[in-house]
Design an enzyme around this catalytic site. Structure first.
Site, PDB file in Angstrom:
ATOM      1  CE  LYS A 284      -3.949   1.944   2.620  1.00 49.85           C
ATOM      2  NZ  LYS A 284      -4.811   1.756   3.818  1.00 49.85           N
TER       3      LYS A 284
ATOM      4  CB  SER B 152      -8.154   3.523   2.783  1.00 47.26           C
ATOM      5  OG  SER B 152      -7.324   2.953   3.756  1.00 47.26           O
TER       6      SER B 152
ATOM      7  CB  SER C 198      -8.341   0.657   5.716  1.00 44.62           C
ATOM      8  OG  SER C 198      -9.101   1.816   5.534  1.00 44.62           O
TER       9      SER C 198
HETATM   10  N1  GLN Z   1     -13.149   3.873   6.122  1.00 44.14           N
HETATM   11  C1  GLN Z   1     -12.652   4.339   7.380  1.00 44.14           C
HETATM   12  C2  GLN Z   1     -12.286   5.791   7.243  1.00 44.14           C
HETATM   13  O1  GLN Z   1     -12.567   6.343   6.245  1.00 44.14           O
HETATM   14  C3  GLN Z   1     -11.467   3.515   7.799  1.00 44.14           C
HETATM   15  C4  GLN Z   1     -10.244   3.870   7.058  1.00 44.14           C
HETATM   16  C5  GLN Z   1      -9.052   3.077   7.486  1.00 44.14           C
HETATM   17  O2  GLN Z   1      -9.164   2.056   8.162  1.00 44.14           O
HETATM   18  N2  GLN Z   1      -7.890   3.579   7.122  1.00 44.14           N
HETATM   19  O3  GLN Z   1     -11.715   6.377   8.110  1.00 44.14           O
END
Ligand code: GLN
Length: 484
Positions: A78, A153, A177
């Site tokens: 990532k 994400s 995420s």
């Molecule tokens: N979707 C969640 C957010 O937007 C979690 C994101 C994540 O785990 N980095 O914060």
């Protein structure tokens, strides 16, 4: 069978028996990338030259008789983990040209094992989002249906693994995420206990919640990759000084008598019928393997999303203060210093990141701090205590990973609150700091994957792997591949 379709453990045998070479695997991976990446768009940077060199180094390690579990295995990362000399954008225009002068601990551990980096994967900007639509570069598509999002994400990580554009990937998980995209793309995603994997070199979003973890094609690979990156690190003061067990030892143990908690709060009226049916089938399957289902309650679940969006945004507003155009990253022009700061941040950050900085700054400001930030910290403690209490009577907790299968590109991008609710089942786990895995447990009538979440006690990844492996071995879900 193309080599890019195999798992880490399958390739390991072939490599160690000298039946294949690291360059042959890499060749198949990049042929696949050349064939499908224009539709999936999982990568931000593809590092072909560096990978060829790493494959040669891996071949030398194997020839020298000193291979590790990851030697010669093509893995993608990532784009929020620093890779020395290789552009690391965090999905943001702000870091579009940032070349880190140092390596994250997670990737440096993989380097020592001789892995082959295939490239850096797409993500929502600064890991804020659930669909990769917030990426400052492009949206990744779900390999099971390119009209749908891959989740986020770590959407690039999940899509690349599902599309066989790498053998495995690293992602990061602040509120879901790793697990939510794994669920939406039909792969295995593991969010370790907070503190098990060093955050050194991970671009910070919400430091009390962020964890790095593996996205893989099966549970065995998840255990192998987690073992490779876990362990105490003096460069991260929140890294836990624990001895990491060999997770592979948990694979193949039966699950007779293991108590699995089913929280009523996660099975609610109005939930997606196909998700509910698949997860309930999965619970029956675990029961048929000898596990004992027990009803448990996590009474503060309803407050998790609100609590998370106060704490995560507060931490983000502080962490992202460093992007001012002075030390590194994007810099805009301005008539004086303040003007330069303002232009840099106005042009460098996308709309979701700005929304979160404003929310978090508000929650932390004088006069509001007690009402929002402090209150949210207190509720976080209640949520953690829910898990402590539940784990007094059960060994694991089983829930759906995401409330729905993959949604369409554009379906939620105009409505931040709808998007935030995609993580309703994953967020509490980060607030409590406990580990959880998502693995495939079925498909919707339109052919989209559905994920099962298995949550464990702090630092008890072993029990999670034990149950996940038993479930996986008695089902065929993980063997289906998308027809891209
Ligand atoms: N979707 C969640 C957010 O937007 C979690 C994101 C994540 O785990 N980095 O914060």
């Amino acid at each position: 069978m193309k080599l890019n379709e195999l798992t880490i453990h399958e390739l390991r045998k072939l490599l160690d028996n000298r039946e294949i070479t690291p360059s042959e695997i890499l060749n198949d991976v990049y042929n696949r990338v050349d064939a499908v990446e224009y539709r999936v768009k999982a990568y931000i940077s593809i590092t072909k030259e560096g990978a060829a060199k790493m494959a040669d180094d891996a071949a030398a390690m194997i020839a020298g008789g000193r291979p590790n579990l990851l030697t010669g295995i093509p893995i993608a990362v990532k784009d929020n983990m620093c890779t020395e000399g290789i552009r690391t954008t965090c999905g943001s225009k702000m870091l579009a040209d940032f070349i880190p002068p140092y390596e994250s601990t997670a990737t440096s551990k993989m380097l020592k094992q001789g892995y082959v980096l295939t490239g850096k994967l797409n993500m929502d900007e600064f890991a804020m989002g659930s669909s990769t639509e917030n990426s400052g570069f492009h949206t990744t598509k779900n390999p099971w249906s390119t009209e749908c999002v891959p989740g986020g994400s770590s959407g690039g990580s999940a899509a690349a693994v599902a599309a066989d554009e790498c053998i495995a990937a690293l992602g990061s998980d602040t509120g879901g995420s790793i697990r939510q995209p794994a669920s939406l793309c039909g792969v295995v995603g593991m969010k370790p206990t907070y503190g098990l994997v060093s955050r050194y070199g991970l671009v910070a979003f919400a430091s009390s919640l962020d964890q790095i973890g593996p996205l893989t094609k099966d549970v065995t690979d998840s255990a192998i990759l987690l073992n490779a990156i876990a362990g105490h690190d003096t460069l991260d003061s929140t890294s836990a000084p624990v001895t990491v067990p060999d997770f592979a030892e948990s694979l193949g143990k039966d699950i007779k008598g293991l108590k699995i908690g089913i929280p009523g709060e996660y099975f609610i009226d109005g939930m997606d019928k196909e998700v509910e049916a698949s997860v309930k089938d999965a619970i029956r399957k675990l029961e048929s393997l000898g596990a004992i289902p027990v009803e448990v309650s996590l009474p503060h679940t309803g407050y998790a999303v609100a609590t998370y969006y106060l704490l995560a945004t507060s931490e983000a507003s502080s962490n992202l203060a460093r992007y001012d155009g002075v030390r590194y990253g994007f810099r805009a022009q301005g008539k004086d210093l303040i003007d330069m700061y303002m232009n840099t941040r106005a042009q460098g950050f996308g709309p979701e990141v700005k929304r979160r900085i404003m929310l978090g700054t508000y929650a932390l400001s004088a006069g509001y701090y007690d009402a929002y930030y402090k209150k949210a910290q207190q509720v976080r403690t209640l949520i953690k205590q829910d898990f402590d209490r539940a784990f007094e009577s059960v060994d694991l907790i089983v829930t759906p990973t995401a409330p729905t299968p993959a949604f369409k590109v554009g379906e939620k991008s105009k409505d931040p609150l709808q998007m935030y609710l995609s993580d309703i089942f994953t967020i509490s786990v980060n607030l409590a700091g406990v580990p959880a895995i998502s693995l495939p447990c079925g498909f919707s009538s339109s052919g989209l994957p559905i994920g099962l979440q298995i949550i464990g006690r702090h630092f008890d990844e072993s029990s999670i792997f034990r149950a996940a492996y038993a479930f996986e071995q008695s089902t065929e879900w993980h063997k289906r591949r998308p027809a891209l």
